[in-house]
Design a protein around this motif. Structure first.
Motif, short mmCIF file in Angstrom:
data_model
loop_
_atom_site.label_atom_id
_atom_site.label_comp_id
_atom_site.label_asym_id
_atom_site.label_seq_id
_atom_site.Cartn_x
_atom_site.Cartn_y
_atom_site.Cartn_z
N ASP A 32 0.83 -1.22 -0.08
CA ASP A 32 -0.13 -0.01 -0.07
C ASP A 32 0.77 1.21 0.11
O ASP A 32 0.60 2.26 -0.60
N ALA A 33 1.96 1.21 0.84
CA ALA A 33 2.95 2.35 0.93
C ALA A 33 3.42 2.81 -0.41
O ALA A 33 3.69 3.85 -0.85
N ALA A 34 3.92 1.55 -1.07
CA ALA A 34 4.64 1.75 -2.54
C ALA A 34 3.49 2.23 -3.66
O ALA A 34 4.02 3.04 -4.38
N ALA A 35 2.32 1.96 -3.50
CA ALA A 35 1.36 2.14 -4.28
C ALA A 35 1.00 3.79 -4.23
O ALA A 35 0.69 4.48 -5.18
N ALA A 36 0.90 4.00 -2.77
CA ALA A 36 0.84 5.51 -2.59
C ALA A 36 2.06 6.31 -3.20
O ALA A 36 1.86 7.60 -3.76
N ALA A 37 3.17 5.84 -2.91
CA ALA A 37 4.34 6.62 -3.39
C ALA A 37 4.25 6.47 -4.97
O ALA A 37 4.86 7.58 -5.54
N VAL B 38 2.62 9.52 -6.72
CA VAL B 38 3.67 10.85 -6.64
C VAL B 38 4.96 10.68 -7.72
O VAL B 38 5.05 11.55 -8.45
N SER B 39 5.53 9.61 -7.50
CA SER B 39 6.58 9.29 -8.44
C SER B 39 6.28 7.97 -9.03
O SER B 39 6.59 6.85 -8.66
N PRO B 40 6.00 8.19 -10.33
CA PRO B 40 5.81 6.93 -11.44
C PRO B 40 6.81 5.88 -11.38
O PRO B 40 6.40 4.80 -11.38
#
Length: 221
Positions: A84-89, A92-94
């Motif tokens: 989930d954290a990576a998906a949120a990041a 912002v940063s594809p």
């Protein structure tokens, strides 16, 4: 010719026997209860000591295996929180890579994980970072009757218990210790901290818990 008095040859009367029984039975009962309490206390002490000892030995074994580990090879398995954290990041940063659940990823800067993987150099390999040991993995697995919900699902008094397993390369899986209620690997800089908590029950169902913490300085090269 002398004779013994008639009353010196008589036995106990029924009244005397009853008096003896009234006095003796509570004493025998107290002795029995005391013996049971002492035996239970000895068993409790032994179980508590064995629980603490097995926990300590397991922690020391893991520390010994991890000590030659190279920092650059350390990884943990991705949890749903990591995904989930990576998906949120990535929003912002594809360029951020989103791992799948269970993928091996670099240890996070915060929190801890129940699994840990690394390679190291020990013995003759310690001076040659080009030669690494097989991959070593510490993996905690819940018992089939448990769910990761903070509850005692199977009613045995242990919460979210499972087993800590060791995998070295292609060798068969080794069970390091069972009855584990808490297993945490936390990497901060070069310091790997392991927290291991286990529980055991004695024959009467009493529960005993023990915790060990080990800190290991991982190698840079």
């Amino acid at each position: 010719m002398s004779t013994r008095p008639h009353n010196s040859q008589r036995g106990f009367t029924l009244v005397e026997l009853m008096i003896v029984m009234v006095v003796a039975i509570p004493i025998l009962g107290a002795i029995t209860v005391t013996g049971t309490l002492v035996r239970d206390e000895i068993q409790s002490t032994e179980t508590a000591a064995l629980t603490a000892e097995s926990c300590r030995i397991a922690g020391q074994r893991l520390a010994m295996l991890a000590r030659p580990g190279l920092l650059s090879t350390c990884a943990v398995q991705a949890t749903q929180a990591d995904v989930d954290a990576a998906a949120a990041a990535a929003m912002v940063s594809p360029g951020v890579v989103i791992p799948a659940l269970g993928d091996w990823i670099s240890p996070p800067l915060t929190g801890s994980r129940p699994t840990f993987r690394f390679q190291g150099a020990d013995g003759e390999l310690s001076m040659n970072a080009q030669e690494l040991t097989p991959v070593r993995r510490f993996i905690f697995s819940l018992d089939p009757t448990e769910m990761p919900n903070g509850l005692d699902d199977d009613g045995d008094g242990l919460v979210d218990e499972g087993g800590l397993q060791l995998l070295i390369g292609d060798l068969p899986v080794q069970l390091v210790i069972s009855g584990v209620e808490r297993c945490e690997f936390r990497l901060r800089g070069r310091v790997l901290t392991l927290v291991l908590a286990v529980a055991r029950r004695d024959a009467k169902g009493h529960l005993y818990r023990a915790t060990t913490t080990q800190s290991i300085l991982m190698r840079n090269t």
